[in-house]
Design a protein around this motif. Structure first.
Motif, PDB file in Angstrom:
ATOM      1  N   ILE A 224       0.857  -1.187   0.000  1.00 65.38           N
ATOM      2  CA  ILE A 224       0.000   0.000   0.000  1.00 65.38           C
ATOM      3  C   ILE A 224       0.893   1.237   0.000  1.00 65.38           C
ATOM      4  N   ASN A 225       0.608   2.162  -0.905  1.00 61.26           N
ATOM      5  CA  ASN A 225       1.313   3.431  -0.941  1.00 61.26           C
ATOM      6  C   ASN A 225       0.334   4.543  -0.583  1.00 61.26           C
ATOM      7  N   ILE A 226       0.641   5.274   0.476  1.00 58.99           N
ATOM      8  CA  ILE A 226      -0.198   6.384   0.929  1.00 58.99           C
ATOM      9  C   ILE A 226       0.383   7.675   0.365  1.00 58.99           C
ATOM     10  N   LYS A 227      -0.350   8.290  -0.556  1.00 60.07           N
ATOM     11  CA  LYS A 227       0.092   9.551  -1.144  1.00 60.07           C
ATOM     12  C   LYS A 227      -0.529  10.706  -0.367  1.00 60.07           C
ATOM     13  N   LEU A 228       0.306  11.531   0.243  1.00 56.14           N
ATOM     14  CA  LEU A 228      -0.190  12.647   1.040  1.00 56.14           C
ATOM     15  C   LEU A 228      -0.570  13.824   0.145  1.00 56.14           C
ATOM     16  N   LYS A 229      -1.498  14.624   0.637  1.00 57.49           N
ATOM     17  CA  LYS A 229      -1.858  15.840  -0.056  1.00 57.49           C
ATOM     18  C   LYS A 229      -0.684  16.829   0.003  1.00 57.49           C
ATOM     19  N   GLU A 230      -0.645  17.724  -0.963  1.00 56.14           N
ATOM     20  CA  GLU A 230       0.420  18.722  -0.981  1.00 56.14           C
ATOM     21  C   GLU A 230       0.410  19.539   0.304  1.00 56.14           C
ATOM     22  N   SER A 231      -0.785  19.855   0.823  1.00 53.80           N
ATOM     23  CA  SER A 231      -0.873  20.656   2.045  1.00 53.80           C
ATOM     24  C   SER A 231      -0.306  19.924   3.250  1.00 53.80           C
ATOM     25  N   ALA A 232      -0.352  18.571   3.212  1.00 53.66           N
ATOM     26  CA  ALA A 232       0.155  17.789   4.342  1.00 53.66           C
ATOM     27  C   ALA A 232       1.672  17.708   4.337  1.00 53.66           C
ATOM     28  N   ARG A 233       2.297  18.141   3.240  1.00 51.05           N
ATOM     29  CA  ARG A 233       3.756  18.095   3.154  1.00 51.05           C
ATOM     30  C   ARG A 233       4.382  19.409   3.589  1.00 51.05           C
ATOM     31  N   LYS A 234       3.589  20.273   4.215  1.00 48.72           N
ATOM     32  CA  LYS A 234       4.082  21.555   4.705  1.00 48.72           C
ATOM     33  C   LYS A 234       3.648  21.705   6.158  1.00 48.72           C
ATOM     34  N   GLY A 235       4.519  22.270   6.970  1.00 48.14           N
ATOM     35  CA  GLY A 235       4.178  22.450   8.377  1.00 48.14           C
ATOM     36  C   GLY A 235       4.477  21.199   9.185  1.00 48.14           C
ATOM     37  N   TYR A 236       3.638  20.916  10.166  1.00 47.39           N
ATOM     38  CA  TYR A 236       3.873  19.752  11.019  1.00 47.39           C
ATOM     39  C   TYR A 236       2.532  19.194  11.478  1.00 47.39           C
ATOM     40  N   PHE A 237       2.560  17.921  11.861  1.00 47.20           N
ATOM     41  CA  PHE A 237       1.392  17.290  12.467  1.00 47.20           C
ATOM     42  C   PHE A 237       1.878  16.170  13.370  1.00 47.20           C
ATOM     43  N   GLY A 238       1.020  15.728  14.264  1.00 42.28           N
ATOM     44  CA  GLY A 238       1.416  14.659  15.175  1.00 42.28           C
ATOM     45  C   GLY A 238       0.303  14.337  16.149  1.00 42.28           C
ATOM     46  N   ARG A 239       0.630  13.499  17.123  1.00 39.55           N
ATOM     47  CA  ARG A 239      -0.350  13.110  18.127  1.00 39.55           C
ATOM     48  C   ARG A 239       0.364  12.644  19.386  1.00 39.55           C
ATOM     49  N   ILE A 240      -0.312  12.841  20.503  1.00 39.35           N
ATOM     50  CA  ILE A 240       0.173  12.383  21.805  1.00 39.35           C
ATOM     51  C   ILE A 240      -0.965  11.629  22.468  1.00 39.35           C
ATOM     52  N   GLU A 241      -0.693  10.407  22.907  1.00 37.67           N
ATOM     53  CA  GLU A 241      -1.701   9.579  23.557  1.00 37.67           C
ATOM     54  C   GLU A 241      -1.171   9.072  24.887  1.00 37.67           C
ATOM     55  N   GLY A 242      -2.072   8.915  25.831  1.00 36.69           N
ATOM     56  CA  GLY A 242      -1.718   8.323  27.106  1.00 36.69           C
ATOM     57  C   GLY A 242      -2.942   7.724  27.764  1.00 36.69           C
ATOM     58  N   SER A 243      -2.792   6.528  28.342  1.00 37.85           N
ATOM     59  CA  SER A 243      -3.910   5.896  29.045  1.00 37.85           C
ATOM     60  C   SER A 243      -3.355   5.062  30.186  1.00 37.85           C
ATOM     61  N   THR A 244      -4.155   4.928  31.253  1.00 37.77           N
ATOM     62  CA  THR A 244      -3.709   4.194  32.427  1.00 37.77           C
ATOM     63  C   THR A 244      -4.904   3.725  33.253  1.00 37.77           C
ATOM     64  N   ASN A 245      -4.688   2.640  34.016  1.00 40.53           N
ATOM     65  CA  ASN A 245      -5.683   2.225  35.005  1.00 40.53           C
ATOM     66  C   ASN A 245      -5.224   2.576  36.416  1.00 40.53           C
ATOM     67  N   PHE A 246      -4.140   3.412  36.492  1.00 39.93           N
ATOM     68  CA  PHE A 246      -3.575   3.879  37.761  1.00 39.93           C
ATOM     69  C   PHE A 246      -3.082   2.719  38.623  1.00 39.93           C
ATOM     70  N   ASP A 247      -2.753   1.599  37.984  1.00 39.49           N
ATOM     71  CA  ASP A 247      -2.220   0.453  38.725  1.00 39.49           C
ATOM     72  C   ASP A 247      -1.079  -0.177  37.939  1.00 39.49           C
ATOM     73  N   ASN A 248      -1.383  -1.209  37.171  1.00 42.60           N
ATOM     74  CA  ASN A 248      -0.326  -1.949  36.481  1.00 42.60           C
ATOM     75  C   ASN A 248      -0.354  -1.805  34.968  1.00 42.60           C
ATOM     76  N   LEU A 249      -1.320  -1.087  34.416  1.00 38.17           N
ATOM     77  CA  LEU A 249      -1.441  -0.976  32.963  1.00 38.17           C
ATOM     78  C   LEU A 249      -1.283   0.473  32.530  1.00 38.17           C
ATOM     79  N   ASN A 250      -0.352   0.694  31.600  1.00 36.62           N
ATOM     80  CA  ASN A 250      -0.117   2.014  31.051  1.00 36.62           C
ATOM     81  C   ASN A 250       0.146   1.883  29.559  1.00 36.62           C
ATOM     82  N   ASN A 251      -0.298   2.878  28.813  1.00 36.03           N
ATOM     83  CA  ASN A 251      -0.076   2.864  27.375  1.00 36.03           C
ATOM     84  C   ASN A 251       0.139   4.289  26.898  1.00 36.03           C
ATOM     85  N   GLY A 252       1.304   4.574  26.367  1.00 34.21           N
ATOM     86  CA  GLY A 252       1.617   5.920  25.919  1.00 34.21           C
ATOM     87  C   GLY A 252       2.217   5.898  24.526  1.00 34.21           C
TER      88      GLY A 252
END
Length: 918
Positions: A224-252
């Protein structure tokens, strides 16, 4: 002086003229199926939309625009009372680009916006199927993975593994480049669907196979080849995720992508106790090096000790994970894209703990052994991967590419297990207590240098590839085992093993391949190829028994082996290729000679093996209509025995299953034939695809097994005839239209017959799985959507040695997904995986696994980019690790650890700063 200047000017003019390119094609009415005369063809520059050239189609509806420079253009086709057609095209320098028939749709047929959008939703161009991303509606903030789920012919399972047109996707590219090496899920799960322009699907091929115009030389998977839009090739983008059960499970998870002109920079990192960090679908890391059949055929002649089972992916995960990943990627282009540089680094760390319970049966002609085992394991795998690629386009005819990929892998593991075998009277046959402890390391570096030369003569091309591969690995293992054998329920004998196994090895592989394409005329090409490869390796495999002083100093010659290997391969091929307006075909054959020289250092003996390979190929492709294509392929290939199959070296890592090599193995041969069909209806959006094929084996390498009265199995490879396998997959999609029920039907068949020997008797095992999946989905953009896909499968297995044994069963499964947008910026989505297996005479319990997940989020901030919510996994608490295997004389069921029900608080922030973004 003036004469010299005039001659120089004339030569330069002729050279410049030879570099010009041209475009040809035709304009066709999709309703009345006829070509259109006097249609206007305009070529615009993408940067400022200025007109470069234009032309009209002749009386036959054909156009030809010449004297063009190579590069990218926007093509616009207009005709009175027809909808305008536009497309971005890339014109190679010094070549003629044939666009074939360009479909134009009458405006009278464009009854709604849905039909207008469907005109360019899917395009079938040769072996490539292209989907326009904006034609498939997904919710705000959706990722590429969610986009793939709504594209016809594609499916994504709960592990993130993608199937396209019935075949597994093994590589995902972003703008034609690998994104963080061989890890497809980093791209699919982190890039936003809004940034995507086109999604292209095609067969995974090496560059040499593309030149030869034949199918993939590997297993025929998809890219699979994902061709980005011209607008997506300028500037920046990203994501930050975090989840927890406040005990033994964490996912970041954090990801940042920066684009500045031609430069791109990305960083990626995860920390998780609920997954492996979504690192890859492949069983091995391809390290960005293209597959090459001739090169890889020598790889089976080197023992690798440090590779182990380090699989950093969720699909093969067994046990409870503790994973870390980190990576960075840099890419740049300069001098009008004549120079390209891509660098990436990725670190994986995966720790697992697991308990496996196995129940199995060994079916002999007149005896059945019942086997039960329990094992507990703890492992830690680490990997550093570095990839680099530099491309230099010297001019319009000459280019160079250098690719380097290095990895350093470490693995530590310990497994404690207990097993027992019972006879039909429920009496002990044998028991075994075993502890395996080990550590291993492996260093690997692959280098590929490619030289590509075009010529003034159209389509003449030379491709030269040089390769160098280096491997160093070692392992240190301890095996402690106590096996008790019983007779009439009483202990008859005991076998004790307490050994240290020290293995070291190194390998150097180098090779060269030259591929040359000579055009005979506008349609016919002749492709010749020659390759040379050589592998020089050392293998030191030594076992030491524990002495009276408690140290492992007693050399065990039976389970030791030391040798040097020199393997050489020469291969060549000749192939004719035809490419017309509708018909494409290729036929030819290859011949290879492999020589192995092995020196056994233990007894100072030398063995020489010579194998001959034969690879005939015939392939046809025919365009029945503009968007309808059928293809037929036949490929034959020889199958050489691997070194582990040839070496007569007993391995006692499992004392109840002893493997011995066979130095007298012969070369096998496989006949492969397959047929594929693709059809897309432009106006209705209906999409149909199908593939079927079969493989017939001559001199196939199978097993000769001997099981004694104590349940101990000894087996070795032998050659047999009579084996085959077949497959069929297909799909019909009613079209992807918002606010409308869409349907898809997918049949799938796999089956065959293999032959082996058990206690000297020939056994034929006939097997098959016959499945049908029906999917219905409804999409109301930004409001709600659902997708339900139930499936039913019949599993059949029959052994000639035990024809009365009934191992057939039904399995029912499927996947359901739903999303709804609620008031107050709330979003609810839920998915469920169903896997229901019928009980069998061997296993009297139904095994039903239903994993139901749900997520409730609330959006914050002005642009709704912050989501805070609750993640609920396995609401029914039914998630168990399970695997069932049934073949000929062996039936096996395993249960292993998996994370069951849990709840997490989750925070997810996506950000971007690109032209046109809010």
């Amino acid at each position: 002086m003036r004469a010299l200047l005039l001659v120089t000017l004339v030569c330069f003019t002729q050279f410049a003229f030879s570099q010009t390119s041209s475009i040809k094609g035709s304009a066709r009415d999709t309703l009345e199926k006829k070509n259109l005369s006097n249609a206007v063809i305009s070529l615009l520059r993408p940067a400022d939309s200025t007109l470069v050239k234009f032309s009209r189609t002749n009386a036959n509806g054909v156009f030809n625009i010449g004297n063009l420079e190579g590069g990218e253009y926007i093509m616009l086709v207009t005709f009175p009372k027809f909808a305008d057609y536009s497309d971005r095209i890339k014109l190679p320098a010094g070549e003629e680009l044939n666009l074939g028939a360009i479909p134009l749709t009458p405006k009278s047929q464009l009854l709604s916006e849905v039909i207008v959008r469907a005109n360019n939703t899917i395009r079938v161009k040769g072996d490539t199927t292209e989907f326009t991303a904006d034609s498939f509606k997904v919710r705000e903030g959706a990722t590429v993975e969610e986009l793939l789920k709504v594209i016809p012919g594609m499916s994504v399972n709960s592990k993130g593994e993608v199937t396209a047109q019935g075949k597994r996707v093994d590589k995902v590219l972003v703008d034609g480049e690998e994104f963080f090496g061989a890890d497809p899920t980093i791209a699919t799960q982190n890039i936003g669907a809004k940034a995507v322009d086109k999604v292209q699907v095609y067969e995974t091929k090496s560059e040499a196979d593309q030149l030869k115009g034949i199918g993939a030389s590997g297993d025929g998977n998809k890219t699979i080849n994902i061709k980005l839009k011209e607008s997506a090739r300028k500037g920046y983008f990203g994501r930050i995720e975090g989840s927890t059960n406040f005990d033994n499970l964490n996912n970041g998870k954090v990801m940042f992508n920066r684009f500045k002109g031609s430069k791109k920079f990305s960083v990626y990192g995860t920390k998780s106790n609920i997954s492996t960090g979504s690192l890859g679908w492949e069983d091995r890391n391809k390290m960005g090096i293209e597959d090459d059949y001739e090169y890889d055929e020598l790889m089976g002649y080197y023992y690798s000790y440090g590779d182990g089972d380090s699989e950093f992916n969720d699909w093969s995960l067994r046990g409870l994970p503790n994973a870390y990943t980190a990576g960075a990627l840099f890419g740049d282009k300069w001098r009008e894209d004549k120079n390209k540089l891509n660098l990436s680094y990725l670190y994986n760390r995966l720790g697992t703990t697991n308990t496996t319970i196995t129940n199995s049966q060994t079916l002999l002609e007149d005896t059945t052994f019942f086997n039960n085992s329990t094992s507990s394991s703890k492992g830690l795998s680490q990997q550093h991967s570095v990839n680099g690629k530099y491309e230099w386009k010297l001019d319009s005819l000459t280019s160079f590419k250098y690719t380097a990929a290095g990895s350093y892998r470490l693995k530590d593991n310990q497994t404690v297990s207990y097993s027992e075998a019972l006879d039909e009277n429920n009496q002990f046959v044998n028991t075994n207590d075993r502890t395996n402890t080990g550590s291993s390391s492996k260093k690997q570096l692959d280098n590929v240098f490619t030289y590509k030369q075009l010529f003034k003569k159209k389509n003449r091309q030379l491709l030269t590839t040089l390769r160098l591969g280096l491997i160093e690995d070692e392992s240190d293992n301890l095996l402690q085992s106590t096996t008790r054998f019983y007779k009439n329920g009483l202990v008859d004998s005991t076998d004790l093993i307490d050994q240290q196994k020290i293995n070291t090895g190194n390998s150097t592989t180098y090779g060269a391949k030259v591929t040359f394409n000579e055009p005979l005329n506008n349609e016919w090409n002749l492709v010749t190829e020659y390759s040379f490869n050589k592998n020089v390796s050392e293998s030191r495999r030594n076992s030491y028994d524990r002495g009276f002083d408690g140290k492992y100093t007693e050399y065990n010659q039976t389970f030791s082996n030391n040798f040097d290997l020199d393997a050489t391969s020469n291969s060549g091929s000749l192939l004719a290729r035809y490419q017309g307006k509708k018909l494409r075909m290729a036929f030819g054959s290859g011949l290879s000679a492999i020589q192995l020289n092995m020196k056994n250092l233990d007894n100072q003996t030398k063995n020489k093996y010579n194998f001959t390979g034969f690879t005939p190929t015939v392939q046809f492709g025919y365009n029945l209509k503009t968007q309808t294509r059928i293809g037929v392929t036949y490929r034959g290939n020889t199958v050489q025995p691997s070194l582990s199959q040839l070496q007569p070296l007993p391995n006692n890592s499992d004392p109840l299953n002893i493997y011995i090599g066979n130095p007298d193995l012969k070369v096998g041969f496989n006949h492969n034939i397959n047929i594929n069909y693709n059809d897309y209806k432009v106006l209705s959006g209906k999409y149909t695809y199908m593939g079927l094929g079969a493989t017939f084996n001559d001199n196939a390498i199978t097993q000769f097994s001997t099981v004694d009265s104590f349940g101990k199995r000894t087996y070795n490879p032998i050659n047999v005839d009579g084996g085959y396998n077949y497959y069929l997959y297909g799909g019909w999609n009613s079209g992807q239209s918002p606010k409308k029920l869409n349907h898809e039907i997918r049949p799938e068949i796999n089956g065959g017959r293999n032959v082996n020997f058990i206690n000297g008797q020939r056994n034929m095992n006939t097997y098959g799985t016959y499945g049908l999946t029906y999917t219905v989905n409804y999409n109301f953009p930004e409001k709600f959507n659902f997708n339900i896909g139930p499936s039913i499968t019949r599993n059949i297995s029959k052994s000639s040695l035990r024809p009365t044994a009934n191992n057939n069963y039904w399995s029912y499964g499927g996947r359901a997904y739903a999303y709804v947008k609620l008031p107050w910026n709330l979003e609810l989505d839920s998915d469920a995986d169903f896997n229901l297996r019928q009980k069998t005479p061997a296993f009297s319990n139904n095994v039903n696994i239903i994993v139901w997940n749900a997520n409730l989020y609330k959006k914050f901030l002005k642009d709704k980019s912050l989501r805070i919510g609750v993640v609920a996994h396995d609401l029914l608490n039914k998630n168990i690790g399970f695997d069932r295997t049934i073949n000929s004389n062996f039936i096996n069921e395993q249960r292993y650890d998996r994370l069951a029900r849990y709840f997490l608080l989750s925070v997810n922030w996506t950000f971007n700063k690109m032209p046109g973004s809010n």
